[in-house]
Structures are given as structure tokens and as C-alpha cells.
Design an enzyme around this catalytic site. Structure first.
Site, PDB file in Angstrom:
ATOM      1  N   HIS A   9       0.840  -1.217   0.000  1.00 34.47           N
ATOM      2  CA  HIS A   9       0.000   0.000   0.000  1.00 34.47           C
ATOM      3  C   HIS A   9       0.871   1.262   0.000  1.00 34.47           C
ATOM      4  CE1 HIS A   9       1.144   0.850   4.119  1.00 34.47           C
ATOM      5  NE2 HIS A   9       1.076  -0.419   4.305  1.00 34.47           N
ATOM      6  N   GLU A  30      -1.575  -7.341   7.243  1.00 33.88           N
ATOM      7  CA  GLU A  30      -0.213  -7.316   7.792  1.00 33.88           C
ATOM      8  C   GLU A  30      -0.117  -8.238   9.010  1.00 33.88           C
ATOM      9  OE1 GLU A  30       3.591  -5.352   7.596  1.00 33.88           O
ATOM     10  OE2 GLU A  30       2.621  -7.274   7.331  1.00 33.88           O
TER      11      GLU A  30
HETATM   12  O1  LIG Z   1       4.440  -1.132  10.679  1.00 38.00           O
HETATM   13  C1  LIG Z   1       4.195  -2.333  10.433  1.00 38.00           C
HETATM   14  O2  LIG Z   1       3.356  -3.021  10.987  1.00 38.00           O
HETATM   15  C2  LIG Z   1       4.961  -2.975   9.312  1.00 38.00           C
HETATM   16  O3  LIG Z   1       6.271  -3.036   9.603  1.00 38.00           O
HETATM   17  C3  LIG Z   1       4.691  -2.209   8.018  1.00 38.00           C
HETATM   18  O4  LIG Z   1       3.342  -2.406   7.801  1.00 38.00           O
HETATM   19  P1  LIG Z   1       2.650  -1.793   6.490  1.00 38.00           P
HETATM   20  O5  LIG Z   1       3.307  -2.397   5.266  1.00 38.00           O
HETATM   21  O6  LIG Z   1       1.218  -2.162   6.623  1.00 38.00           O
HETATM   22  O7  LIG Z   1       2.909  -0.305   6.558  1.00 38.00           O
END
Ligand SMILES: O=C(O)[C@H](O)COP(=O)(O)O
Length: 215
Positions: free
Chosen positions: A9, A82
């Protein structure tokens, strides 16, 4: 041969503020919306047939922008979320105590079932990401899907497709709105099944993009 595009994203408010998101959420910044438009412009000539997105807000917004440019609808799949970062979600990266940083390190140093308290292990993340990718094999012949997901989720997917362990030290940098492509093929020369064609391409972006450590 099925080609599947993978997009992280666009930049979010918490990416820019170096706050851990996990399955919490923050809005795209103006730069993040611009990045999503640039992915859409790059993809519109490639015949994308499906845009499938993590159901978190930052991925949904990115997917909507891309799908609008490509003339597709958006399908949501929570398996593309995530990593659940448990009790560390929403915390600024630079405020972690030594113990909390130790929890985070267990995610990437091969600790069996390593996880942040109340969070998810990298193996559990890998399992659901592979399920989401393999679901593309059920799409109609000739489909060309694009999946919108997250930094660690896509990093674990690409690493495990390459035969690395899910906890592989974070050596694959997938910046905001970077493009990767994986192909499913039958080949006597390369491995049959999923192969990685591209990882972390940002040549379509006109401004520097943050990585998962928000640098
Ligand atoms: O901040 C987090 O949880 C990950 O390291 C990055 O998450 P994202 O790609 O959703 O920003």
C-alpha cells in the site's frame, strides 16, 4: 502462465511517523495517494482483471485508487492483512524497550514460534499469505490479478516462495507502492509452481518511498 502482481500500500500517516501498524490502521498521506495513482497508471496497460486487497483501510484505499484507473472492482481478503504485531501495535518504533525489541527480534531470528505477545508468528503469516496467493489459481483462465498487501506480509510471501524460511532476516525491502510479480508455471528448466519475476520495483514512482522501517 498466471502472472500475479503484488503491491504494498501507499505511504500512511503512521509510516511517515515511524509508528508500528500491524493490523491497526492509519490513513494514506497525500504522497501515499499519489503513489497509488502511479501504480494504477503503470498497471492500466497490463490488462489487470482483478484487484484483491487486504481489508485494512490503507490497503483498501490503495486498491480503490488502482482499481478505478484499471477499470476493475476491488475484492477484499483478510488473509492479506499485515502481521498482527500484538501489544506493540501503534507504538513508535523508536520507543521500544530492550525487552520489547527482543520480542520483535524473535520474529526474524528463527526463534521457534517467535511472536510479539498477543501477536502472530511469521509461520502463521506465511500460511495465510500462501492461501491467498493460491486462491488466484481458481480464477478464470486468462485472469491477471493484482494483490494489495503489506510490507512484512509480502516480504514473508516472496521469501518463502524463494525457499527461505518465513522468519528470514529482513533482507527484502518492499517500499510503499513497490511492485512485485510472481508467476505460476510448469517448467522443466525453472522450478514448477510459483517463481519470482520481480521484487520491490519502484521505477514507476517519482518520489523516494519509505521501507518497513519507515526510512
Ligand atoms: O508497521 C508495520 O506493521 C509494518 O512493519 C509495516 O506495515 P505496512 O506495510 O502495513 O505499513
Amino acid at each position: 502462465m498466471l502472472q500475479v502482481y503484488l503491491v504494498r500500500h501507499g505511504e500512511t500517516v503512521w509510516n511517515a511517523a515511524r509508528r508500528i501498524q500491524g493490523q491497526s490502521d492509519s490513513a494514506l498521506t497525500e504522497k501515499g495517494e499519489r503513489q497509488a495513482r502511479q501504480v494504477g497508471e503503470r498497471m492500466k496497460s497490463l490488462g489487470i482483471t482483478h484487484v484483491i486487497s487486504s481489508d485494512l483501510g490503507r490497503t483498501r484505499r490503495t486498491a480503490e485508487i488502482i482499481a478505478d484507473i484499471c477499470g476493475c472492482s476491488v475484492t477484499l481478503d483478510a488473509r492479506l492483512r499485515e502481521l498482527n504485531m500484538g501489544v506493540l501495535e501503534q507504538r513508535p518504533i523508536d520507543t521500544l524497550s530492550a525487552e520489547e525489541e527482543g520480542w520483535r527480534r524473535t520474529l526474524v531470528n528463527g526463534t521457534e514460534n517467535g511472536r510479539i505477545p498477543e501477536g502472530e508468528s511469521m509461520t502463521e503469516l506465511a500460511e495465510r499469505m500462501h492461501q491467498a496467493l493460491n486462491a488466484c489459481l481458481e480464477l478464470p483462465a486468462g485472469s491477471r490479478p493484482l494483490l494489495v498487501s503489506h510490507g512484512m506480509a509480502l516480504g514473508v510471501l516472496v521469501s518463502t516462495l524463494l525457499g527461505l524460511p518465513a522468519h528470514a532476516e529482513r533482507r527484502l525491502r518492499l517500499r510503499n507502492c513497490s511492485l512485485s510479480r510472481v508467476d505460476h508455471q510448469q517448467s522443466a528448466w525453472l522450478a514448477s509452481g510459483w517463481v519470482v519475476e520481480t521484487a520491490g520495483d519502484i521505477s514507476h514512482l517519482d518520489l523516494p518511498a519509505l521501507d518497513e522501517l519507515q526510512r
